[in-house]
Design an enzyme around this catalytic site. Sequence first.
Site, PDB file in Angstrom:
ATOM      1  N   GLN A 136       0.851  -1.199   0.000  1.00 47.75           N
ATOM      2  CA  GLN A 136       0.000   0.000   0.000  1.00 47.75           C
ATOM      3  C   GLN A 136       0.881   1.240   0.000  1.00 47.75           C
ATOM      4  O   GLN A 136       0.393   2.354  -0.088  1.00 47.75           O
ATOM      5  CB  GLN A 136      -0.881   0.007   1.249  1.00 47.75           C
ATOM      6  CG  GLN A 136      -1.811  -1.184   1.346  1.00 47.75           C
ATOM      7  CD  GLN A 136      -2.425  -1.299   2.731  1.00 47.75           C
ATOM      8  OE1 GLN A 136      -3.417  -0.649   3.050  1.00 47.75           O
ATOM      9  NE2 GLN A 136      -1.836  -2.122   3.579  1.00 47.75           N
ATOM     10  N   ASN A 137       2.182   1.034   0.139  1.00 45.89           N
ATOM     11  CA  ASN A 137       3.088   2.169   0.255  1.00 45.89           C
ATOM     12  C   ASN A 137       3.404   2.779  -1.112  1.00 45.89           C
ATOM     13  O   ASN A 137       3.465   2.080  -2.112  1.00 45.89           O
ATOM     14  CB  ASN A 137       4.383   1.742   0.961  1.00 45.89           C
ATOM     15  CG  ASN A 137       4.111   1.257   2.374  1.00 45.89           C
ATOM     16  OD1 ASN A 137       3.036   1.525   2.903  1.00 45.89           O
ATOM     17  ND2 ASN A 137       5.049   0.558   2.974  1.00 45.89           N
ATOM     18  N   VAL A 138       3.641   4.082  -1.083  1.00 45.91           N
ATOM     19  CA  VAL A 138       3.860   4.798  -2.339  1.00 45.91           C
ATOM     20  C   VAL A 138       5.307   5.289  -2.428  1.00 45.91           C
ATOM     21  O   VAL A 138       5.648   6.113  -3.260  1.00 45.91           O
ATOM     22  CB  VAL A 138       2.877   5.994  -2.443  1.00 45.91           C
ATOM     23  CG1 VAL A 138       1.452   5.495  -2.658  1.00 45.91           C
ATOM     24  CG2 VAL A 138       2.936   6.891  -1.199  1.00 45.91           C
ATOM     25  N   HIS A 143      -1.528   1.159  -4.260  1.00 44.80           N
ATOM     26  CA  HIS A 143      -1.925   2.575  -4.239  1.00 44.80           C
ATOM     27  C   HIS A 143      -1.011   3.435  -5.102  1.00 44.80           C
ATOM     28  O   HIS A 143      -0.866   4.629  -4.857  1.00 44.80           O
ATOM     29  CB  HIS A 143      -1.950   3.100  -2.789  1.00 44.80           C
ATOM     30  CG  HIS A 143      -3.041   2.495  -1.952  1.00 44.80           C
ATOM     31  ND1 HIS A 143      -3.014   2.445  -0.579  1.00 44.80           N
ATOM     32  CD2 HIS A 143      -4.214   1.903  -2.306  1.00 44.80           C
ATOM     33  CE1 HIS A 143      -4.119   1.843  -0.123  1.00 44.80           C
ATOM     34  NE2 HIS A 143      -4.845   1.492  -1.154  1.00 44.80           N
ATOM     35  N   CYS A 184      -1.336  17.389 -19.793  1.00 41.68           N
ATOM     36  CA  CYS A 184      -0.826  16.778 -21.035  1.00 41.68           C
ATOM     37  C   CYS A 184      -0.367  15.336 -20.841  1.00 41.68           C
ATOM     38  O   CYS A 184      -0.009  14.658 -21.800  1.00 41.68           O
ATOM     39  CB  CYS A 184       0.314  17.615 -21.616  1.00 41.68           C
ATOM     40  SG  CYS A 184       1.856  17.483 -20.681  1.00 41.68           S
ATOM     41  N   THR A 202       0.543  -2.729   8.715  1.00 36.33           N
ATOM     42  CA  THR A 202      -0.673  -2.069   8.211  1.00 36.33           C
ATOM     43  C   THR A 202      -1.778  -2.152   9.249  1.00 36.33           C
ATOM     44  O   THR A 202      -1.926  -3.180   9.921  1.00 36.33           O
ATOM     45  CB  THR A 202      -1.151  -2.679   6.872  1.00 36.33           C
ATOM     46  OG1 THR A 202      -2.384  -2.031   6.483  1.00 36.33           O
ATOM     47  CG2 THR A 202      -1.361  -4.189   6.915  1.00 36.33           C
ATOM     48  N   ASN A 213       3.757  -6.426  13.588  1.00 34.84           N
ATOM     49  CA  ASN A 213       3.293  -5.077  13.912  1.00 34.84           C
ATOM     50  C   ASN A 213       3.562  -4.850  15.406  1.00 34.84           C
ATOM     51  O   ASN A 213       3.368  -5.766  16.203  1.00 34.84           O
ATOM     52  CB  ASN A 213       1.768  -4.991  13.626  1.00 34.84           C
ATOM     53  CG  ASN A 213       1.263  -3.570  13.504  1.00 34.84           C
ATOM     54  OD1 ASN A 213       1.518  -2.734  14.357  1.00 34.84           O
ATOM     55  ND2 ASN A 213       0.540  -3.297  12.431  1.00 34.84           N
ATOM     56  N   GLU A 265       1.728  -3.202  17.269  1.00 37.14           N
ATOM     57  CA  GLU A 265       0.409  -3.093  17.909  1.00 37.14           C
ATOM     58  C   GLU A 265      -0.536  -4.154  17.346  1.00 37.14           C
ATOM     59  O   GLU A 265      -0.345  -4.608  16.224  1.00 37.14           O
ATOM     60  CB  GLU A 265      -0.240  -1.732  17.568  1.00 37.14           C
ATOM     61  CG  GLU A 265       0.621  -0.524  17.771  1.00 37.14           C
ATOM     62  CD  GLU A 265       0.761  -0.150  19.225  1.00 37.14           C
ATOM     63  OE1 GLU A 265      -0.111  -0.579  20.021  1.00 37.14           O
ATOM     64  OE2 GLU A 265       1.732   0.539  19.568  1.00 37.14           O
TER      65      GLU A 265
HETATM   66  P1  OAD Z   1      -1.575   3.129   8.916  1.00 35.51           P
HETATM   67  O1  OAD Z   1      -0.942   4.412   9.289  1.00 35.51           O
HETATM   68  O2  OAD Z   1      -3.050   3.039   8.942  1.00 35.51           O
HETATM   69  O3  OAD Z   1      -1.033   1.952   9.840  1.00 35.51           O
HETATM   70  C1  OAD Z   1       0.331   1.799  10.092  1.00 35.51           C
HETATM   71  C2  OAD Z   1       0.531   0.544  10.889  1.00 35.51           C
HETATM   72  O4  OAD Z   1       1.926   0.363  11.067  1.00 35.51           O
HETATM   73  C3  OAD Z   1      -0.101   0.536  12.290  1.00 35.51           C
HETATM   74  O5  OAD Z   1      -0.815  -0.663  12.485  1.00 35.51           O
HETATM   75  C4  OAD Z   1       1.108   0.610  13.222  1.00 35.51           C
HETATM   76  O6  OAD Z   1       0.899  -0.085  14.455  1.00 35.51           O
HETATM   77  C5  OAD Z   1       2.163  -0.093  12.397  1.00 35.51           C
HETATM   78  N1  OAD Z   1       3.573   0.241  12.717  1.00 35.51           N
HETATM   79  C6  OAD Z   1       4.051   1.355  13.320  1.00 35.51           C
HETATM   80  N2  OAD Z   1       5.393   1.288  13.418  1.00 35.51           N
HETATM   81  C7  OAD Z   1       5.770   0.107  12.869  1.00 35.51           C
HETATM   82  C8  OAD Z   1       7.013  -0.553  12.656  1.00 35.51           C
HETATM   83  N3  OAD Z   1       8.160   0.013  13.027  1.00 35.51           N
HETATM   84  N4  OAD Z   1       7.009  -1.776  12.071  1.00 35.51           N
HETATM   85  C9  OAD Z   1       5.845  -2.360  11.681  1.00 35.51           C
HETATM   86  N5  OAD Z   1       4.645  -1.790  11.854  1.00 35.51           N
HETATM   87  C10 OAD Z   1       4.594  -0.570  12.423  1.00 35.51           C
HETATM   88  O7  OAD Z   1      -0.987   2.746   7.464  1.00 35.51           O
HETATM   89  P2  OAD Z   1      -1.572   1.763   6.365  1.00 35.51           P
HETATM   90  O8  OAD Z   1      -2.246   0.595   6.976  1.00 35.51           O
HETATM   91  O9  OAD Z   1      -0.493   1.523   5.404  1.00 35.51           O
HETATM   92  O10 OAD Z   1      -3.837   5.104   1.397  1.00 35.51           O
HETATM   93  O11 OAD Z   1      -2.666   2.670   5.684  1.00 35.51           O
HETATM   94  C11 OAD Z   1      -3.350   2.196   4.566  1.00 35.51           C
HETATM   95  C12 OAD Z   1      -3.655   3.334   3.625  1.00 35.51           C
HETATM   96  O12 OAD Z   1      -4.278   4.396   4.344  1.00 35.51           O
HETATM   97  C13 OAD Z   1      -2.463   3.990   2.996  1.00 35.51           C
HETATM   98  O13 OAD Z   1      -1.956   3.269   1.894  1.00 35.51           O
HETATM   99  C14 OAD Z   1      -3.013   5.310   2.557  1.00 35.51           C
HETATM  100  C15 OAD Z   1      -3.881   5.653   3.745  1.00 35.51           C
HETATM  101  O14 OAD Z   1      -5.054   6.292   3.399  1.00 35.51           O
HETATM  102  C16 OAD Z   1      -3.743   5.954   0.374  1.00 35.51           C
HETATM  103  O15 OAD Z   1      -2.964   6.868   0.361  1.00 35.51           O
HETATM  104  C17 OAD Z   1      -4.670   5.637  -0.768  1.00 35.51           C
END
Ligand code: OAD
Length: 251
Positions: free
Chosen positions: A101-103, A119, A130, A188, A213, A215
């Site tokens: 999901q990372n960009v 994403h 253009c 995630t 994770n 958490e």
């Molecule tokens: P979130 O910010 O929702 O979640 C991040 C997760 O990473 C949480 O569950 C944290 O507990 C965990 N975390 C924190 N530090 C960490 C570490 N050092 N190692 C492993 N895990 C850790 O991010 P995403 O789930 O990626 O979409 O969010 C999904 C989407 O929401 C993104 O792709 C973005 C956003 O809207 C778009 O931009 C379309």
Amino acid sequence: MEELITRAARDIVKAKRIVAITGAGMSVESGIATFRGQGGLWEKYDPEEYGHIYTLRTAPEKAWIMLREMEREIIKAKPNPGHHALADLEKMGYLSCIITQNVDGLHHEAGNREIIEFHGNMREVVCMQCGKRLKITEISIEDSPPRCTCKGAFKPDAVFFGEAIPPLALSRSQQESRSCGAMLVIGTSAVVTPAAYMPRIASSAGATLIEINPEETELTPLCNYLIKGPSGKILPLIVDKIKNDLANLSV
Ligand code: OAD
């Protein structure tokens, strides 16, 4: 913890075909902020406002206030030991693909080849007028907003709120999720759909779900187990275990 690392190493070796789904937590050790939780990007910016395609189209200078902040972090970020561990897993023949999901493009930079950018990515921009495509390092992100020579505003090549997931990314992710023996669910919160459906698809098809994770998440109850900790630390431990102990793991 030691026990869970061994269990994960064994499940990966046993499953043979595994898929990793990654989220913002994967890049925390690379210095990129997550979206949700304390200090997250969404604490500062309303995603429905700043991250919506409508805002980018009608008020690009406003959308770029948040995008500039993200791009600054992405441009200077380097893959961390977690990214390198996933690249190793692919080279060793265990990892079929990463659904990210990372960009930030860090899986590519770490050397993985089979990556589904669910994403999109922010390493490239496209002119909304253009269609010209450039690397992020080829434009001036400090301009408000960055504009093409045709005067159109640039859009990072990412999926914004209000936009659909690229159809190929969606169908390949579904197919990979249905056919893997194990899925690593890394960093995630698993609340954004349809990405969050992939572990559910994998689980329904009988795959072992291994969550990494610091958490618990909404997905934790569905996972076979959670290895609590940062992915930059946990993933290298699992890969080292496989490398050093393969003979014992495969029996
Ligand atoms: P979130 O910010 O929702 O979640 C991040 C997760 O990473 C949480 O569950 C944290 O507990 C965990 N975390 C924190 N530090 C960490 C570490 N050092 N190692 C492993 N895990 C850790 O991010 P995403 O789930 O990626 O979409 O969010 C999904 C989407 O929401 C993104 O792709 C973005 C956003 O809207 C778009 O931009 C379309």
